[in-house]
Design a protein around this motif. Structure first.
Motif, PDB file in Angstrom:
ATOM      1  N   SER A  80       0.809  -1.224   0.000  1.00 60.60           N
ATOM      2  CA  SER A  80       0.000   0.000   0.000  1.00 60.60           C
ATOM      3  C   SER A  80       0.840   1.271   0.000  1.00 60.60           C
ATOM      4  CB  SER A  80      -0.959   0.006   1.190  1.00 60.60           C
ATOM      5  OG  SER A  80      -0.256  -0.112   2.414  1.00 60.60           O
ATOM      6  N   SER A  81       2.020   1.236   0.575  1.00 63.80           N
ATOM      7  CA  SER A  81       2.860   2.438   0.576  1.00 63.80           C
ATOM      8  C   SER A  81       3.274   2.844  -0.830  1.00 63.80           C
ATOM      9  CB  SER A  81       4.099   2.237   1.453  1.00 63.80           C
ATOM     10  OG  SER A  81       4.833   1.112   1.029  1.00 63.80           O
ATOM     11  N   GLY A  82       3.207   1.930  -1.784  1.00 59.46           N
ATOM     12  CA  GLY A  82       3.558   2.236  -3.168  1.00 59.46           C
ATOM     13  C   GLY A  82       2.434   2.824  -3.995  1.00 59.46           C
ATOM     14  N   VAL A  83       1.216   2.824  -3.461  1.00 56.56           N
ATOM     15  CA  VAL A  83       0.076   3.363  -4.217  1.00 56.56           C
ATOM     16  C   VAL A  83       0.327   4.820  -4.598  1.00 56.56           C
ATOM     17  CG1 VAL A  83      -2.374   4.010  -4.050  1.00 56.56           C
ATOM     18  CG2 VAL A  83      -1.626   1.723  -3.345  1.00 56.56           C
ATOM     19  N   GLY A  84       0.861   5.590  -3.669  1.00 56.93           N
ATOM     20  CA  GLY A  84       1.120   7.002  -3.950  1.00 56.93           C
ATOM     21  C   GLY A  84       2.107   7.218  -5.079  1.00 56.93           C
ATOM     22  N   ASN A  85       2.993   6.250  -5.291  1.00 53.73           N
ATOM     23  CA  ASN A  85       3.966   6.366  -6.381  1.00 53.73           C
ATOM     24  C   ASN A  85       3.336   6.192  -7.755  1.00 53.73           C
ATOM     25  OD1 ASN A  85       5.989   6.666  -4.475  1.00 53.73           O
ATOM     26  ND2 ASN A  85       6.488   4.500  -4.458  1.00 53.73           N
ATOM     27  N   ARG A 107      -0.685  -2.094   4.567  1.00 49.24           N
ATOM     28  CA  ARG A 107       0.032  -1.736   5.792  1.00 49.24           C
ATOM     29  C   ARG A 107      -0.721  -0.559   6.395  1.00 49.24           C
ATOM     30  NH1 ARG A 107       5.516  -2.956   6.467  1.00 49.24           N
ATOM     31  NH2 ARG A 107       5.092  -2.228   8.585  1.00 49.24           N
ATOM     32  N   GLY A 108      -0.395  -0.221   7.636  1.00 49.00           N
ATOM     33  CA  GLY A 108      -0.979   0.959   8.262  1.00 49.00           C
ATOM     34  C   GLY A 108      -2.369   0.772   8.815  1.00 49.00           C
ATOM     35  N   GLU A 109      -2.839  -0.448   8.875  1.00 48.71           N
ATOM     36  CA  GLU A 109      -4.175  -0.708   9.399  1.00 48.71           C
ATOM     37  C   GLU A 109      -4.081  -0.976  10.900  1.00 48.71           C
ATOM     38  OE1 GLU A 109      -6.416  -2.210   5.438  1.00 48.71           O
ATOM     39  OE2 GLU A 109      -5.553  -3.801   6.644  1.00 48.71           O
ATOM     40  N   PRO A 110      -5.205  -1.045  11.614  1.00 47.75           N
ATOM     41  CA  PRO A 110      -5.155  -1.289  13.059  1.00 47.75           C
ATOM     42  C   PRO A 110      -4.270  -2.495  13.391  1.00 47.75           C
ATOM     43  CG  PRO A 110      -7.379  -0.728  12.427  1.00 47.75           C
ATOM     44  CD  PRO A 110      -6.580  -0.861  11.143  1.00 47.75           C
ATOM     45  N   GLY A 111      -3.330  -2.270  14.306  1.00 48.54           N
ATOM     46  CA  GLY A 111      -2.357  -3.293  14.671  1.00 48.54           C
ATOM     47  C   GLY A 111      -0.979  -3.023  14.091  1.00 48.54           C
ATOM     48  N   PRO A 115       4.545   3.549  12.546  1.00 49.38           N
ATOM     49  CA  PRO A 115       3.680   4.711  12.311  1.00 49.38           C
ATOM     50  C   PRO A 115       3.850   5.337  10.930  1.00 49.38           C
ATOM     51  CG  PRO A 115       5.374   5.216  13.945  1.00 49.38           C
ATOM     52  CD  PRO A 115       5.478   3.763  13.652  1.00 49.38           C
ATOM     53  N   ALA A 116       4.981   5.136  10.282  1.00 46.14           N
ATOM     54  CA  ALA A 116       5.189   5.703   8.945  1.00 46.14           C
ATOM     55  C   ALA A 116       4.297   5.035   7.899  1.00 46.14           C
ATOM     56  CB  ALA A 116       6.658   5.556   8.542  1.00 46.14           C
ATOM     57  N   GLN A 117       3.773   3.852   8.192  1.00 46.90           N
ATOM     58  CA  GLN A 117       2.910   3.145   7.245  1.00 46.90           C
ATOM     59  C   GLN A 117       1.442   3.584   7.324  1.00 46.90           C
ATOM     60  OE1 GLN A 117       3.709   1.119   4.843  1.00 46.90           O
ATOM     61  NE2 GLN A 117       5.831   0.675   5.333  1.00 46.90           N
ATOM     62  N   VAL A 118       1.073   4.243   8.397  1.00 52.41           N
ATOM     63  CA  VAL A 118      -0.341   4.557   8.648  1.00 52.41           C
ATOM     64  C   VAL A 118      -0.940   5.533   7.630  1.00 52.41           C
ATOM     65  CG1 VAL A 118      -1.983   5.511  10.326  1.00 52.41           C
ATOM     66  CG2 VAL A 118      -0.183   3.912  11.071  1.00 52.41           C
ATOM     67  N   PRO A 119      -0.320   6.663   7.309  1.00 55.19           N
ATOM     68  CA  PRO A 119      -0.988   7.609   6.398  1.00 55.19           C
ATOM     69  C   PRO A 119      -1.375   7.000   5.041  1.00 55.19           C
ATOM     70  CG  PRO A 119       0.825   8.695   7.512  1.00 55.19           C
ATOM     71  CD  PRO A 119       0.936   7.221   7.833  1.00 55.19           C
ATOM     72  N   MET A 120      -0.435   6.390   4.341  1.00 58.60           N
ATOM     73  CA  MET A 120      -0.780   5.831   3.020  1.00 58.60           C
ATOM     74  C   MET A 120      -1.635   4.586   3.156  1.00 58.60           C
ATOM     75  SD  MET A 120      -0.380   6.849  -0.026  1.00 58.60           S
ATOM     76  CE  MET A 120      -1.665   6.199  -1.049  1.00 58.60           C
ATOM     77  N   GLY A 121      -1.380   3.802   4.207  1.00 62.84           N
ATOM     78  CA  GLY A 121      -2.204   2.616   4.415  1.00 62.84           C
ATOM     79  C   GLY A 121      -3.666   2.959   4.615  1.00 62.84           C
ATOM     80  N   SER A 122      -3.927   4.024   5.336  1.00 62.69           N
ATOM     81  CA  SER A 122      -5.325   4.401   5.571  1.00 62.69           C
ATOM     82  C   SER A 122      -5.947   5.101   4.364  1.00 62.69           C
ATOM     83  CB  SER A 122      -5.440   5.279   6.816  1.00 62.69           C
ATOM     84  OG  SER A 122      -4.739   6.490   6.639  1.00 62.69           O
ATOM     85  N   ILE A 166      -5.393  -6.380  -0.034  1.00 66.99           N
ATOM     86  CA  ILE A 166      -5.399  -7.496   0.913  1.00 66.99           C
ATOM     87  C   ILE A 166      -5.173  -6.921   2.303  1.00 66.99           C
ATOM     88  CG2 ILE A 166      -4.394  -9.702   1.560  1.00 66.99           C
ATOM     89  CD1 ILE A 166      -3.341  -9.952  -1.296  1.00 66.99           C
ATOM     90  N   ALA A 167      -6.182  -7.041   3.155  1.00 64.45           N
ATOM     91  CA  ALA A 167      -6.121  -6.472   4.504  1.00 64.45           C
ATOM     92  C   ALA A 167      -4.928  -7.020   5.272  1.00 64.45           C
ATOM     93  CB  ALA A 167      -7.415  -6.785   5.260  1.00 64.45           C
ATOM     94  N   GLN A 168      -4.379  -6.188   6.106  1.00 63.27           N
ATOM     95  CA  GLN A 168      -3.211  -6.564   6.897  1.00 63.27           C
ATOM     96  C   GLN A 168      -3.517  -7.766   7.804  1.00 63.27           C
ATOM     97  OE1 GLN A 168      -1.453  -3.140   8.705  1.00 63.27           O
ATOM     98  NE2 GLN A 168       0.484  -4.168   9.081  1.00 63.27           N
ATOM     99  N   ARG A 169      -4.741  -7.867   8.296  1.00 64.07           N
ATOM    100  CA  ARG A 169      -5.093  -9.005   9.157  1.00 64.07           C
ATOM    101  C   ARG A 169      -5.077 -10.319   8.389  1.00 64.07           C
ATOM    102  NH1 ARG A 169     -10.170  -6.626   8.413  1.00 64.07           N
ATOM    103  NH2 ARG A 169      -9.957  -5.353  10.251  1.00 64.07           N
ATOM    104  N   ALA A 170      -5.262 -10.274   7.064  1.00 67.65           N
ATOM    105  CA  ALA A 170      -5.204 -11.492   6.249  1.00 67.65           C
ATOM    106  C   ALA A 170      -3.769 -11.946   6.029  1.00 67.65           C
ATOM    107  CB  ALA A 170      -5.886 -11.253   4.897  1.00 67.65           C
ATOM    108  N   LEU A 171      -2.820 -11.020   6.150  1.00 68.08           N
ATOM    109  CA  LEU A 171      -1.413 -11.310   5.900  1.00 68.08           C
ATOM    110  C   LEU A 171      -0.652 -11.638   7.176  1.00 68.08           C
ATOM    111  CD1 LEU A 171      -0.747  -8.249   3.600  1.00 68.08           C
ATOM    112  CD2 LEU A 171      -0.976 -10.617   2.855  1.00 68.08           C
ATOM    113  N   GLY A 172      -1.085 -11.087   8.266  1.00 71.91           N
ATOM    114  CA  GLY A 172      -0.320 -11.110   9.507  1.00 71.91           C
ATOM    115  C   GLY A 172       0.370  -9.774   9.644  1.00 71.91           C
ATOM    116  N   PHE A 173       0.875  -9.489  10.787  1.00 70.01           N
ATOM    117  CA  PHE A 173       1.494  -8.189  11.043  1.00 70.01           C
ATOM    118  C   PHE A 173       2.997  -8.306  11.128  1.00 70.01           C
ATOM    119  CE2 PHE A 173      -2.128  -5.462  11.613  1.00 70.01           C
ATOM    120  CZ  PHE A 173      -3.135  -6.357  11.833  1.00 70.01           C
ATOM    121  N   LYS A 174       3.684  -7.309  10.603  1.00 66.93           N
ATOM    122  CA  LYS A 174       5.138  -7.246  10.675  1.00 66.93           C
ATOM    123  C   LYS A 174       5.526  -6.574  11.979  1.00 66.93           C
ATOM    124  CE  LYS A 174       5.807  -6.828   5.724  1.00 66.93           C
ATOM    125  NZ  LYS A 174       6.312  -5.986   4.659  1.00 66.93           N
TER     126      LYS A 174
END
Length: 177
Positions: A80-85, A107-111, A115-122, A166-174
């Motif tokens: 998701s961080s690459g969407v802005g690119n 990335r950037g979803e609850p959990g 914190p750098a992943q939150v803006p683009m993830g949301s 693909i939601a972060q909860r489906a992948l697991g969290f880093k």
């Protein structure tokens, strides 16, 4: 950073690879990500697919435009961080009416621990929709295959961009350290 990822209740990478293979996808453009590692390994092992590692996600849009003009189907795999690119180059498939299939690990979803992943993830889904991309979400691992199959059909039938998030909860969290 260490990855603590699970495949969830189903082997979504194998199912996704099967869908891409059956649809005749030959070009796989990717900015590698841990959430895509298993799918990427399957695509790299598939002699019918050509995996191209990108330095930026927008290169994937251009690569897949060329693939389509050359008679081949493709998919852009990214986080998701690459969407802005990709924002500026998303005008290309819209203006020229060619298909673009994107599979986006969130990335950037609850959990999220970074914190750098939150803006683009949301914002990723809203950004894609604002650019005219048809967006669907896979909330669970078992939702990935049906969402991908539907997005692939939409992209190649309507010849327009389509994305599965693909939601972060489906992948697991880093774990961020």
């Amino acid at each position: 950073m260490t990855a603590a990822l699970s495949q969830g209740a189903t082997d979504w990478p194998a199912a996704a690879h099967g869908i891409l293979r059956q649809a005749g996808v030959r070009q796989v453009a990717v900015v590698p990500d841990a959430g895509l590692a298993a799918l990427l390994t399957l695509c790299q092992s598939d002699r019918a697919m050509r995996v191209v590692r990108l330095t930026s996600e927008e290169e994937g849009v251009a690569l897949l435009a060329g693939a389509w003009l050359g008679g081949e189907k493709g998919v852009l795999l990214m986080q998701s961080s690459g969407v802005g690119n990709c924002v500026n180059l998303l005008a290309l498939p819209l203006a020229c009416r060619f298909p673009l299939l994107m599979l986006v690990t969130m990335r950037g979803e609850p959990g999220e621990s970074n914190p750098a992943q939150v803006p683009m993830g949301s914002a990723a889904g809203r950004v894609l929709e604002a650019m005219g991309v048809e967006v669907s979400r896979a909330e669970r691992a078992e939702d990935v295959a049906p969402a991908l199959a539907a997005a692939l059909d939409r992209a190649y039938t309507a010849e327009l961009p389509s994305a599965v998030l693909i939601a972060q909860r489906a992948l697991g969290f880093k774990e961020f350290k």
